[in-house]
Scaffold this active site. Sequence first.
Site, PDB file in Angstrom:
ATOM      1  N   ARG A  64      41.798  60.065  35.667  1.00 31.14           N
ATOM      2  CA  ARG A  64      41.590  61.365  35.037  1.00 31.14           C
ATOM      3  C   ARG A  64      40.316  61.401  34.172  1.00 31.14           C
ATOM      4  O   ARG A  64      39.638  62.428  34.119  1.00 31.14           O
ATOM      5  CB  ARG A  64      42.811  61.628  34.150  1.00 31.14           C
ATOM      6  CG  ARG A  64      43.191  63.065  34.013  1.00 31.14           C
ATOM      7  CD  ARG A  64      44.293  63.136  32.995  1.00 31.14           C
ATOM      8  NE  ARG A  64      45.597  63.051  33.623  1.00 31.14           N
ATOM      9  CZ  ARG A  64      46.329  64.118  33.910  1.00 31.14           C
ATOM     10  NH1 ARG A  64      45.885  65.321  33.632  1.00 31.14           N
ATOM     11  NH2 ARG A  64      47.515  63.977  34.448  1.00 31.14           N
ATOM     12  N   LYS A 171      53.786  46.101  40.232  1.00 31.71           N
ATOM     13  CA  LYS A 171      55.107  46.113  39.652  1.00 31.71           C
ATOM     14  C   LYS A 171      55.093  46.910  38.335  1.00 31.71           C
ATOM     15  O   LYS A 171      54.020  47.080  37.782  1.00 31.71           O
ATOM     16  CB  LYS A 171      55.605  44.699  39.412  1.00 31.71           C
ATOM     17  CG  LYS A 171      54.795  43.936  38.350  1.00 31.71           C
ATOM     18  CD  LYS A 171      55.345  42.572  38.157  1.00 31.71           C
ATOM     19  CE  LYS A 171      55.959  42.367  36.817  1.00 31.71           C
ATOM     20  NZ  LYS A 171      55.150  42.529  35.641  1.00 31.71           N
ATOM     21  N   ASP A 200      53.046  40.863  43.742  1.00 36.23           N
ATOM     22  CA  ASP A 200      53.599  40.048  42.659  1.00 36.23           C
ATOM     23  C   ASP A 200      52.583  38.932  42.476  1.00 36.23           C
ATOM     24  O   ASP A 200      52.459  38.045  43.334  1.00 36.23           O
ATOM     25  CB  ASP A 200      54.955  39.459  43.064  1.00 36.23           C
ATOM     26  CG  ASP A 200      55.547  38.584  41.969  1.00 36.23           C
ATOM     27  OD1 ASP A 200      54.771  37.921  41.248  1.00 36.23           O
ATOM     28  OD2 ASP A 200      56.774  38.549  41.834  1.00 36.23           O
ATOM     29  N   HIS A 201      51.844  38.971  41.368  1.00 36.30           N
ATOM     30  CA  HIS A 201      50.683  38.063  41.290  1.00 36.30           C
ATOM     31  C   HIS A 201      51.098  36.589  41.292  1.00 36.30           C
ATOM     32  O   HIS A 201      50.291  35.726  41.595  1.00 36.30           O
ATOM     33  CB  HIS A 201      49.764  38.419  40.119  1.00 36.30           C
ATOM     34  CG  HIS A 201      50.220  37.929  38.782  1.00 36.30           C
ATOM     35  ND1 HIS A 201      51.176  38.574  38.041  1.00 36.30           N
ATOM     36  CD2 HIS A 201      49.846  36.858  38.049  1.00 36.30           C
ATOM     37  CE1 HIS A 201      51.369  37.914  36.916  1.00 36.30           C
ATOM     38  NE2 HIS A 201      50.577  36.865  36.882  1.00 36.30           N
ATOM     39  N   LYS A 205      49.361  32.684  43.110  1.00 38.24           N
ATOM     40  CA  LYS A 205      49.015  31.444  42.397  1.00 38.24           C
ATOM     41  C   LYS A 205      49.091  30.271  43.366  1.00 38.24           C
ATOM     42  O   LYS A 205      50.092  30.112  44.070  1.00 38.24           O
ATOM     43  CB  LYS A 205      49.974  31.209  41.225  1.00 38.24           C
ATOM     44  CG  LYS A 205      49.777  32.162  40.046  1.00 38.24           C
ATOM     45  CD  LYS A 205      50.749  31.820  38.931  1.00 38.24           C
ATOM     46  CE  LYS A 205      50.786  32.898  37.876  1.00 38.24           C
ATOM     47  NZ  LYS A 205      49.752  32.772  36.851  1.00 38.24           N
ATOM     48  N   GLU A 239      56.095  31.880  27.635  1.00 34.79           N
ATOM     49  CA  GLU A 239      54.814  32.387  27.133  1.00 34.79           C
ATOM     50  C   GLU A 239      54.759  32.255  25.622  1.00 34.79           C
ATOM     51  O   GLU A 239      55.776  32.411  24.955  1.00 34.79           O
ATOM     52  CB  GLU A 239      54.665  33.874  27.481  1.00 34.79           C
ATOM     53  CG  GLU A 239      54.592  34.160  28.958  1.00 34.79           C
ATOM     54  CD  GLU A 239      54.338  35.635  29.194  1.00 34.79           C
ATOM     55  OE1 GLU A 239      53.170  36.013  29.276  1.00 34.79           O
ATOM     56  OE2 GLU A 239      55.314  36.397  29.271  1.00 34.79           O
ATOM     57  N   ASP A 258      60.442  42.698  33.578  1.00 33.18           N
ATOM     58  CA  ASP A 258      59.021  42.332  33.578  1.00 33.18           C
ATOM     59  C   ASP A 258      58.770  41.015  34.319  1.00 33.18           C
ATOM     60  O   ASP A 258      57.764  40.868  35.009  1.00 33.18           O
ATOM     61  CB  ASP A 258      58.539  42.216  32.122  1.00 33.18           C
ATOM     62  CG  ASP A 258      57.040  41.998  32.017  1.00 33.18           C
ATOM     63  OD1 ASP A 258      56.307  42.537  32.859  1.00 33.18           O
ATOM     64  OD2 ASP A 258      56.601  41.275  31.096  1.00 33.18           O
ATOM     65  N   HIS A 263      58.680  37.711  39.276  1.00 35.57           N
ATOM     66  CA  HIS A 263      58.100  36.368  39.297  1.00 35.57           C
ATOM     67  C   HIS A 263      59.175  35.276  39.422  1.00 35.57           C
ATOM     68  O   HIS A 263      59.079  34.379  40.258  1.00 35.57           O
ATOM     69  CB  HIS A 263      57.277  36.100  38.038  1.00 35.57           C
ATOM     70  CG  HIS A 263      56.259  37.157  37.736  1.00 35.57           C
ATOM     71  ND1 HIS A 263      55.647  37.901  38.705  1.00 35.57           N
ATOM     72  CD2 HIS A 263      55.736  37.598  36.568  1.00 35.57           C
ATOM     73  CE1 HIS A 263      54.786  38.739  38.145  1.00 35.57           C
ATOM     74  NE2 HIS A 263      54.835  38.582  36.853  1.00 35.57           N
ATOM     75  N   LYS A 363      59.012  35.482  25.659  1.00 38.52           N
ATOM     76  CA  LYS A 363      57.743  35.615  24.935  1.00 38.52           C
ATOM     77  C   LYS A 363      57.928  34.915  23.590  1.00 38.52           C
ATOM     78  O   LYS A 363      59.049  34.759  23.107  1.00 38.52           O
ATOM     79  CB  LYS A 363      57.411  37.089  24.718  1.00 38.52           C
ATOM     80  CG  LYS A 363      57.161  37.836  26.034  1.00 38.52           C
ATOM     81  CD  LYS A 363      56.010  38.809  25.927  1.00 38.52           C
ATOM     82  CE  LYS A 363      55.788  39.568  27.230  1.00 38.52           C
ATOM     83  NZ  LYS A 363      54.815  38.922  28.127  1.00 38.52           N
TER      84      LYS A 363
HETATM   85  C1  BG6 Z   1      52.960  39.943  34.013  1.00 38.69           C
HETATM   86  C2  BG6 Z   1      53.844  40.443  32.917  1.00 38.69           C
HETATM   87  O1  BG6 Z   1      53.462  40.346  35.266  1.00 38.69           O
HETATM   88  O2  BG6 Z   1      52.921  38.529  33.971  1.00 38.69           O
HETATM   89  C3  BG6 Z   1      53.352  39.961  31.550  1.00 38.69           C
HETATM   90  O3  BG6 Z   1      53.866  41.865  32.928  1.00 38.69           O
HETATM   91  C4  BG6 Z   1      53.182  38.458  31.562  1.00 38.69           C
HETATM   92  O4  BG6 Z   1      54.260  40.333  30.517  1.00 38.69           O
HETATM   93  C5  BG6 Z   1      52.373  38.012  32.770  1.00 38.69           C
HETATM   94  O5  BG6 Z   1      52.520  38.091  30.361  1.00 38.69           O
HETATM   95  C6  BG6 Z   1      52.362  36.508  32.894  1.00 38.69           C
HETATM   96  O6  BG6 Z   1      51.469  36.148  33.910  1.00 38.69           O
HETATM   97  P1  BG6 Z   1      50.747  34.729  33.919  1.00 38.69           P
HETATM   98  O7  BG6 Z   1      49.952  34.750  35.169  1.00 38.69           O
HETATM   99  O8  BG6 Z   1      49.941  34.666  32.672  1.00 38.69           O
HETATM  100  O9  BG6 Z   1      51.844  33.715  33.927  1.00 38.69           O
END
Ligand code: BG6
Length: 509
Positions: A64, A171, A200-201, A205, A239, A258, A263, A363
């Site tokens: 936007r 996601k 899903d990143h 990895k 984390e 999340d 993950h 976290k």
């Molecule tokens: C994300 C979450 O998908 O993954 C975050 O939304 C999280 O809350 C992050 O911090 C963690 O990713 P990585 O690659 O740092 O383990």
Amino acid sequence: MIDTQLSVDVLQDDTRLPKVPEPGAMVIFGASGDLTARKLVPALYDLVARRRLPMEFVVVGVSRTQMSHDEFRKKLRKALDGQRPGGVSDDVWDSFCGNVFYLSGDTNKAETYEELKGFLKKLDGERGTQGNRAFYLASSPTLFPSIVEKLGEAGMNRGENGGWARLVLEKPFGRDLASARELNIDIRRYFEETQIYRIDHYLGKETVQNIMALRFSNSIFEPIWSQHYVDHVQITVAEELGVGARAGFYEEAGALRDIVQNHLMQVLCLTAMEPPVAFDAGDVREEKVKVLKAARRIPEDEVENFAVRGQYTRGWVWGEEVPGYREEKNIAPDSTTDTFVALKLFIDNWRWAGVPFYVRTGKRLPKRVTEIAIQFKPTPHAPFAGAGNLEPNVLVVRVQPEEGVSLKIGAKVPGSGFEIRSVNMDLLYGTAFLEEVPDAYQRLLLDLMLGDPTLFIRADETEGAWDVLDPVIRFWAESKEVSFYPAGSWGPEEAEELLMRDGRKWRRP
Ligand code: BG6
């Protein structure tokens, strides 16, 4: 005589050789947002630097905010410089940013899509993108159905002139099983499953992919990878960071949505699945779905025996005092959002019957670490004095940081007696391989452009994961109970008790 056609085919099938995608455009919705600057553009820049993208590759940002192409490019460059002070090559940047464009528009309005369509056609002519388009939805998930509908109505669910169209969804994919199903139905009105790339990143990895390499390229693990030898499995995604500036998102999501739904469940699937026939999208995803099918649904009236919801309070992380979750900016002072989750899960199939999978994420834990620990059963008999105190064998796959694999074994302490002690056999990827480990998004964006969905989530996977977690979601929506833990600790007491009840304890990674 060499059969040239055969040689070309063999070369193209050789997984060791880099493949280069066809020409195409990547359209990013929500382009002025954080994800584009922090993850997508750095990954694309790296792909350009590694010459993994064709010359005829363009990026079109849509959002936007009013911006010119140049203003958009400058904003991205500034973000990249911020991430890599002094580390951005002007040559690489120039060749990348000449192919970056921006279109401001309201994604709720049909005219935005007409304009986009015209612009992409123009780029096909000027930049040779051949009618191929990947639409990356990096916007708020609430906009997904409407963007997909408008793309479909504008006829952009098909590429131009025989080209392809792909759809990437970030996601969270839904909030529970019902909403995920609804979203899948909405999307599939316009796009076929083969065109949909749910990202899903974690799957991008290297070390997450290495779970499969370790399991399926070594014959020694297969016979012991089951209830015959495994006592239990622990999966940890820890984390140090708190909620940061993402209060709005996190209050709605919490750690279960999340991290666990995506993950953690993905890592669990890769750890528990049967060997796929081939490393391709059909076989790998089919095996993961079978794990989700076999995962025992926690009865809603027993959730407390299987799940712990935690939230961090004020505490210390690496010598710095940090506020509690409820004290963070824009968080409700009586919030019961989960910043920590621990679950006990079972996979009720032949391989895993009776083996608990303990998973946890949080976290503000003492350190950032993701690992899978397979703990084996004790030896049936201890012939050495004192060996009864030995720790059991544990195989740890360290996803991050210090990526590697370690195996805890009992060994003789040098000397005249016969004392046995536990020691680690370690493999560190950093020292075993010289290759640089690419960021997860690099791998996934490249696979997207190559049209390989193996490392993306299929509809039945996302629904399966929600199905497993739905009883917990429903129970927590009703109950106001949350267990507190000080920032910098390994979670609430209740998480310790979850394992202590079974005569086990969490690792301290
Ligand atoms: C994300 C979450 O998908 O993954 C975050 O939304 C999280 O809350 C992050 O911090 C963690 O990713 P990585 O690659 O740092 O383990």
